[in-house]
Every structure is written in C-alpha cells, then in structure tokens.
Design an enzyme around this catalytic site. Sequence first.
Site, PDB file in Angstrom:
ATOM      1  N   HIS B 116       0.802  -1.234   0.000  1.00 53.61           N
ATOM      2  CA  HIS B 116       0.000   0.000   0.000  1.00 53.61           C
ATOM      3  C   HIS B 116       0.838   1.289   0.000  1.00 53.61           C
ATOM      4  CE1 HIS B 116      -3.520   2.477   1.645  1.00 53.61           C
ATOM      5  NE2 HIS B 116      -4.030   1.862   0.608  1.00 53.61           N
ATOM      6  N   LYS B 118       3.018   4.434  -1.293  1.00 56.34           N
ATOM      7  CA  LYS B 118       2.908   5.318  -2.459  1.00 56.34           C
ATOM      8  C   LYS B 118       4.107   6.241  -2.419  1.00 56.34           C
ATOM      9  CE  LYS B 118      -1.611   5.016  -0.636  1.00 56.34           C
ATOM     10  NZ  LYS B 118      -2.087   3.931  -1.384  1.00 56.34           N
ATOM     11  N   ASP B 123      17.144   9.077  -7.590  1.00 54.72           N
ATOM     12  CA  ASP B 123      18.590   8.983  -7.405  1.00 54.72           C
ATOM     13  C   ASP B 123      18.973   8.560  -5.978  1.00 54.72           C
ATOM     14  OD1 ASP B 123      18.989   9.701 -10.043  1.00 54.72           O
ATOM     15  OD2 ASP B 123      19.112  11.840  -9.603  1.00 54.72           O
TER      16      ASP B 123
END
Lengths: 172, 172
Positions: B116, B118, B123
């Site tokens: 879940h 996000k 880099d």
Amino acid sequence: RERRPAQVLFFPAPVTCVRPLLLSSPGHCRCGLSHRESALSCLTRLLISARRSLDVCVFTISSLELSSTVLAVHGRGVRVRVITDSDYMALAGSQVGTFRRAGIEVRHDQDTNYMHHKFALIDGLTLVTGSLNWSAQGIFGNKENVIIIENTDIVKAFVEEFGQLWNEYDPA
Amino acid sequence: RERRPAQVLFFPAPVTCVRPLLLSSPGHCRCGLSHRESALSCLTRLLISARRSLDVCVFTISSLELSSTVLAVHGRGVRVRVITDSDYMALAGSQVGTFRRAGIEVRHDQDTNYMHHKFALIDGLTLVTGSLNWSAQGIFGNKENVIIIENTDIVKAFVEEFGQLWNEYDPA
Ligand SMILES: [Zn+2]
Ligand SMILES: [Zn+2]
C-alpha cells in the site's frame, strides 16, 4: 518545546495490545497479548500525547486500537476534530458513529471523489502522515508507512489544509 | 548537491498537460490543454529529474501522465525499478504491462494484503511520499498529499524499505 527529528514507522505491525497506553494512570493488562513496543504503540503514544488539540483527517477509520485512542484523547478534554470520507464512513466497521455519540465533531466530503488524506495533527505541532489507513488491515496486514514530522513549514501547510477542508465540509 | 527543504504538494490538481516536460529538448505543445504549473507538473518535474535511478513503490499505477514520465525516465537510460500491488496490477488501466514490455523491472507482493506504499526515490536522494495513488482519480479528483523530502535519515529508511521489498518480491 524542542523539535524532534523526523521519524518513520513501517507497517505491518505485530499484533500487540496497546490498551495500557490509554490509561490515565499506569496499569497492568492481563489480556494475554504481547504488550511490547511496535509501530502501533509508537503511533498510539504519539496520539495520546495530545494536550490541546487532535485533528484527524483520514480516509478510513475502523481500527479499534486507533479509534479507542481518539476516544481516550477526547475523554481527557482535548479538542478532537475528525475529517473523513463520506463513501467509507457508511461501511461496516467505521467508528464515525461511535465518535459522534461520544460528542466528537466529525465532518466529511460531500462528493464521489475521495477525501484520501491519512494524516493527524497533534497540538498543531506534530504531523503524522503517510499511506496508512486507520484500519486493522492497514496496521496489521499491509505494507505501509507513516512519517512523524515537526518541520514548521510542512506542519503549517497541513494545518492550513485541515482548516480549509474543515470549512469546506461544514454542513451548516 | 544541496539539500532542499521539505516541500508539500496538495491534490487534486487542475487538468493540465505535462507532455512538454518529458521532451529531452524544449518543445511547444499545441494540444489545447493548459500547460501551467500545478502539483502534477511539480511531481512530473521531480520524477523526470532522475539521472541515476528511479525506484517507484506504489499501490496503483494507472495514471497516463505519471506512467509516461516513468517510461521517459527509463528511455533516457536511467535504472527504473517498480514495486506494486498484485491485486491492483491485474485491473484495467494498470500500466504494469506497458512497463514490462518496455523492459522496466517490475515486482509485486504475493499475498492478499496490500503493498500500500505510495512513494518514489529519485537517485536514492529525494523521497516523494504521501497518500496519492498514481491514478487519474488520485491526481485530478481526490484530496491527497505528497511530501518531497531529502532528510537523510528518512530517505535512508525508505531506501532500505525499498531494497527489502525488492528482495522479498523476487520471483526467482
Ligand atoms: Zn493487554
Ligand atoms: Zn500539451
């Protein structure tokens, strides 16, 4: 008040009992579950530390642990405000009804888009935000993150977002 | 490299076209949509700025804007890795198939709990994280937040989380 460095909690958390953290005086719990520290106990300690205000803005609130914590904060006389999503509010397990019966102010969006935030503000100074919905699956099942942050600019932006949604969702 | 202060983006964003940001040389787009700055253009600019690596760890990836951005980063020779959720990957609109056909490495969880998170790491130095699923509804419809943070300890924790999930979801 000293600013703490930012901190991150990862979930899922092990199933532990956090009830002793909600007692106003230290108590011993004989429930049989583990009472050791976890991401959930860290989050609970932080929420229960509210002294002036607790502003909660979460898509889903069905976790018995976290809703008990919110109720305990309210029971101590702290001003608690809750913003949530109208679509999920109606589902079984939502604790919004319990909050309202306890006298906690709850507001929600009025449309079919989601009020998808998952953050809380403790005393307007500490921000808790991340991917975690306040549900048992979120806490004990999913891969989730929560950041605890006291960065002044970031906290100010979320305080303003909360205030704006609180006004936008005023049913009056 | 100078560390930037933390920054927050709130959604929904206005519907704008971000295609010019993906071109390797500055170009003019005549599509008729607005090309002004928005939370989406900020997010796009940040992702496209990847020079060495882009690690994406998102529950849902169906946004044409953000998936085009990921494809453009890959097309420039940057190492792109994507972790996503198996349940949502199978749904219509997921861009995972497009990623794989383009040669981008994608891994996913193997169970019924949700991956879940996000977040994305640019880099290995800049973290983008929040409530936003990478979908059109998330970007253009919902109330959402995304924090951009370069705090060393927080970034390190997410780099480790990504590495751990990448290994855990190794299909080999
Ligand atoms: Zn107990
Ligand atoms: Zn255009």
